[in-house]
Write an enzyme that holds these catalytic residues in place. Structure first.
Site, mmCIF file in Angstrom:
data_model
loop_
_atom_site.group_PDB
_atom_site.id
_atom_site.type_symbol
_atom_site.label_atom_id
_atom_site.label_comp_id
_atom_site.label_asym_id
_atom_site.label_seq_id
_atom_site.Cartn_x
_atom_site.Cartn_y
_atom_site.Cartn_z
ATOM 1 N N CYS A 160 18.578 -55.242 41.973
ATOM 2 C CA CYS A 160 19.198 -54.948 40.820
ATOM 3 C C CYS A 160 18.642 -53.678 40.244
ATOM 4 O O CYS A 160 17.567 -53.418 40.383
ATOM 5 C CB CYS A 160 18.676 -56.137 39.916
ATOM 6 S SG CYS A 160 19.238 -55.874 38.043
ATOM 7 N N CYS A 177 13.549 -54.359 34.605
ATOM 8 C CA CYS A 177 12.765 -55.359 33.652
ATOM 9 C C CYS A 177 11.417 -55.638 34.295
ATOM 10 O O CYS A 177 11.360 -56.148 35.346
ATOM 11 C CB CYS A 177 13.424 -56.677 33.546
ATOM 12 S SG CYS A 177 15.565 -56.212 33.270
ATOM 13 N N ARG A 224 15.021 -75.025 25.603
ATOM 14 C CA ARG A 224 14.867 -75.293 26.971
ATOM 15 C C ARG A 224 13.364 -74.691 27.424
ATOM 16 O O ARG A 224 13.101 -73.488 27.243
ATOM 17 C CB ARG A 224 16.039 -74.706 27.938
ATOM 18 C CG ARG A 224 15.649 -74.965 29.298
ATOM 19 C CD ARG A 224 16.768 -74.508 30.426
ATOM 20 N NE ARG A 224 17.974 -75.328 29.733
ATOM 21 C CZ ARG A 224 18.937 -74.398 29.535
ATOM 22 N NH1 ARG A 224 18.908 -73.020 29.368
ATOM 23 N NH2 ARG A 224 20.022 -74.915 28.948
HETATM 24 FE FE1 SF4 Z 1 18.252 -57.507 37.135
HETATM 25 FE FE2 SF4 Z 1 16.464 -57.606 34.767
HETATM 26 FE FE3 SF4 Z 1 18.150 -59.581 35.442
HETATM 27 FE FE4 SF4 Z 1 16.150 -59.244 36.728
HETATM 28 S S1 SF4 Z 1 16.017 -59.720 34.652
HETATM 29 S S2 SF4 Z 1 18.098 -59.567 37.573
HETATM 30 S S3 SF4 Z 1 15.983 -56.792 36.972
HETATM 31 S S4 SF4 Z 1 18.961 -57.575 34.836
#
Ligand code: SF4
Ligand code: SAM
Ligand code: DTB
Length: 329
Positions: A67, A71, A274
């Protein structure tokens, strides 16, 4: 009337925030003596729900890893070396096979997660086909695919998507410490598009990222004050992943997690709250407190998206010991 009383006794209507909460009131709730907070939250819970019924959702990662977002908690971010094997978007038939297993195991909702910043190209068409077929099994559908445009939200709604999960994760003030590749306003915009086109909103956050109690109060205040608060509010305990910046973060007091659930219940009385990620690392007593505080939904199944979850056998025995029944549709 004290601040605390006014925060907990005023009437609320439907899912709307006609009388907005202010952050100080929510913080005052979080700071109540534990027994007072539990009593208020459990009383609210009983006014809206059968206190012995818990809804089961099952997660599947339909596109895993690589991704582009950063994060700081996430095993799927390409920014960190977490050892996760990336996988391209699953075929619809394989998604269906997993949905059949989830239904057989008692889930009423099937949530498809993709490690995307936003869906691109033909990918949304594949997800749309999966949504239509999962729905035809008699399951509610949920998807979490990253940011959406208004048009993408409308297409998902037209396919029959019941819920869209898009978490705010933490307070606006702390957000920049956790994610730099998108803004809080980006998140709010997608939530607006989802709400506008009539998909139910699933939105919550993570506890244990180094945020303060004031940040937790601010997150809950933002959620409760949305034009309509979310139908579903996942509260995750951070699952610490080696290789991510948050690996090794100080773990919060377990009661702080229960308090956050209680305050979500009080401020969003009709929402399904949840008890989400992190159950695998919680003991049964802590989970029981979460249910008492107003949690009435869990993820069931041996896996969340990429990490482990409490096993179905363990959940079944916990439910039996607590006299809890899974919600049936
Ligand atoms: Fe991507 Fe952030 Fe979702 Fe993880 S939480 S899949 S890094 S957008
Ligand atoms: N990529 C999409 C997005 O971020 O909206 C959907 C998938 S993302 C994995 C869904 C949510 O999972 C995140 O918003 C976050 O709240 C939660 N999550 C991810 N990693 C986690 C972890 N290690 N511990 C707890 N919750 C986590
Ligand atoms: C949510 O709030 N928690 C779920 C779901 N929404 C998509 C995800 C938890 C992910 C935990 C880490 C993992 O398994 O990858």
């Amino acid at each position: 009337m004290t601040d605390t009383e006014s925060a907990t006794t005023r009437p609320r209507t439907a899912m709307s925030a006609a009388a907005p909460w202010d952050e100080d009131q929510v913080l005052a709730l979080l700071e109540l003596p534990f027994n007072d907070l539990m009593f208020k939250a459990h009383t609210t819970h009983r006014q809206q729900f059968d206190a012995n019924e818990v809804q089961l959702s099952t997660l599947i990662s339909i596109k895993t890893g690589a991704c582009p977002e950063d994060c700081a908690y996430c095993p799927q971010s390409a920014h960190y070396q977490t050892g996760l094997k990336a996988d391209r978007l699953m075929a619809v038939d394989d998604i269906l096979a997993a949905a059949r297993v989830a239904k057989h195991n008692g889930a009423t909702r099937f949530c498809m997660g993709a490690a995307w910043r936003t869906p691109k190209g033909d990918d949304l068409e594949t997800v749309i086909e999966a949504i239509k077929r999962v729905k035809s099994l008699g399951l509610e559908t949920c998807a979490t695919l990253g940011m959406l445009t208004a048009d993408q939200a409308r297409r998902l709604q037209a396919a029959g998507l019941d819920y869209y999960n898009h978490n705010l994760d933490t307070s606006a003030a702390f957000y920049g410490e956790i994610i730099s590749t998108r803004s809080y306003d980006d998140r709010l915009q997608t939530l607006h598009f989802v709400r506008e086109c009539g998909i139910h909103v699933c939105c919550g956050g993570i506890i244990g990222m180094g945020e303060s109690r004031a940040d937790r109060a601010a997150l809950i205040t933002t959620l409760a004050n949305l034009p309509s608060y979310p139908e579903s509010v996942p509260i995750n305990m951070l699952v610490q992943i080696p290789g991510t910046p948050l690996h090794g973060a100080e773990k919060p007091d377990a009661f702080e997690f229960v308090r956050t659930i209680a305050v979500a219940r009080i401020t969003m009385p009709k929402a399904y709250v949840r008890l989400s990620a992190g159950r695998d690392e919680m003991n049964d007593e802590l989970q029981a407190w979460c249910f008492f505080a107003g949690a009435n939904s869990i993820f069931s199944g041996d896996k969340l998206l990429t990490t482990g979850n409490a096993t179905a056998a363990h959940d079944q025995s916990l439910f039996e010991r607590l006299g809890i029944r899974p919600l049936t549709m």
